[in-house]
Design an enzyme around this catalytic site. Structure first.
Site, PDB file in Angstrom:
ATOM      1  N   GLU A  25       0.821  -1.208   0.000  1.00  0.00           N
ATOM      2  CA  GLU A  25       0.000   0.000   0.000  1.00  0.00           C
ATOM      3  C   GLU A  25       0.860   1.265   0.000  1.00  0.00           C
ATOM      4  OE1 GLU A  25      -3.006   0.218  -0.656  1.00  0.00           O
ATOM      5  OE2 GLU A  25      -3.643  -1.864  -0.442  1.00  0.00           O
ATOM      6  N   TYR A 108      -6.134   6.433   4.296  1.00  0.00           N
ATOM      7  CA  TYR A 108      -6.339   5.368   3.321  1.00  0.00           C
ATOM      8  C   TYR A 108      -5.505   4.135   3.662  1.00  0.00           C
ATOM      9  CZ  TYR A 108      -5.599   2.365  -0.596  1.00  0.00           C
ATOM     10  OH  TYR A 108      -5.472   1.232  -1.350  1.00  0.00           O
ATOM     11  N   ASP A 126      -9.636   5.232  -2.179  1.00  0.00           N
ATOM     12  CA  ASP A 126      -8.574   5.675  -3.067  1.00  0.00           C
ATOM     13  C   ASP A 126      -9.220   6.266  -4.311  1.00  0.00           C
ATOM     14  OD1 ASP A 126      -9.546   3.487  -4.450  1.00  0.00           O
ATOM     15  OD2 ASP A 126      -7.582   2.550  -4.750  1.00  0.00           O
TER      16      ASP A 126
END
Length: 337
Positions: A25, A108, A126
């Protein structure tokens, strides 16, 4: 994707490695999956656990990151790994709120790790999910201002169970079907309830606030080579662009840069200009070159022997400099042998 667990295995209770999810990520921030796969495999081969990464040399990690861009992510990667090891016993926190306290982890990333790695109910938002939500509800207010509204809609879709599978599914929906251009509405599983499809506005959503013209900054970059073939390089300051990265010395980057050569010698304008685009500006570097004797003491930076220097350790902007300099001239190449 090498960091994922098959949905069937996930449903059976197998959980992905939180270290892998976190790393993927962080790498995926503002970077495509295609570009990340190779870097992810390289990092997890060299540093297979968070303990390995936490113990790594900063310079080694920065060199391995070179070319992936947004180098603050690499610095935060190291900081976060060390906090996880030192403050959490090497185990990533499993709650959204605690994940938010880690260096470089924003809303996020915290939601993605909490949901995918630990199956906690957390809402991911996102760019792909923003697009899906804007189209599902036919939202015409522009980003980024409308982001809180899209988050509210995204939260209503997030299920209590299998939150990780859902998070990956909705991101994949945006990446592969509800695409920015030419969305494949005919095969979309959310085709019927999609308000933008009904209104015929899907292709124009989400709307974005018009961008300002990207400014241009100028600078000088100095490429010095010793008569034994060694290159003059410096490690840039930790803070700022290309922080902590190995680079050729350069001047300030501005509208009117001040020449700042690292050695008092005869510098030659190579006639080349390296161009690179950062998030908020275009950079143009005039390449200055010099051949110097051994020994030579620079005002800043240090010489690296030619057989110990790898251009792959340079960030992309400096790799462009390396690719442009007239180093293939026979005289220079002979000195390196």
């Amino acid at each position: 994707m090498p960091w994922r667990v098959d949905p069937v295995d996930s449903k059976a209770g197998k959980r992905p490695d939180p270290y892998f999810i976190w790393m993927s990520e962080v790498m995926l921030q503002q970077t495509t999956v295609a570009a990340v796969k190779e870097y992810f495999r390289k990092f997890t081969t060299i540093w297979p656990t968070v303990h390995d990464l936490a113990a790594a040399e900063d310079a080694d990690v920065m060199a391995a990151w070179a070319g992936l861009g947004y180098y603050a992510r690499a610095r935060n990667l190291l900081k976060c790994a060390r906090v996880v090891v030192n403050d959490h016993g090497g185990a990533f926190p499993d709650s959204y709120d605690t994940l938010l306290t880690l260096p470089g982890v924003g809303p996020y990333t915290a939601a993605a790790v909490a949901s995918i790695a630990f199956n906690r109910k957390a809402t991911v938002l996102d760019g792909n999910v923003e697009r899906v939500m804007a189209r599902m509800h036919d939202i015409h207010d522009p980003l980024p201002g409308v982001k809180p509204v899209l988050m509210q809609y995204a939260e209503t879709f997030t299920p209590n169970g299998r939150a990780g599978d859902y998070a990956q599914a909705v991101m994949d929906l945006g990446a592969t079907i509800c695409t920015p251009k030419n969305p494949a509405c005919g095969i979309c599983p959310w085709r019927d309830p999609c308000a933008a499809r009904v209104a015929g506005t899907a292709a124009e959503l989400p709307k974005k606030t018009p961008k300002k013209k990207t400014p241009i900054r100028l600078g000088y970059v100095y490429v010095a080579r010793r008569d034994d073939g060694a290159w003059l390089l410096e490690t840039r300051p930790e803070k700022g662009l290309l922080g902590g990265m190995l680079a050729f010395p350069s001047s300030d980057w501005s509208d009117d840069p001040t020449p700042d050569p690292p050695i008092d010698t005869e510098w030659i304008d190579s006639g080349y200009e390296a161009r690179h685009t950062f998030t908020h500006f275009h950079l143009r570097l005039k390449i200055m070159t010099a051949d110097v004797a051994n020994p030579t003491s620079p005002d800043r930076g240090h010489f690296v022997n030619h057989n110990e220097f790898s251009p792959t350790a340079l960030p992309t902007a400096m790799r462009k400099v390396f690719d442009l300099i007239p180093r293939r001239d026979a005289t220079i190449e002979n000195k390196a042998r």
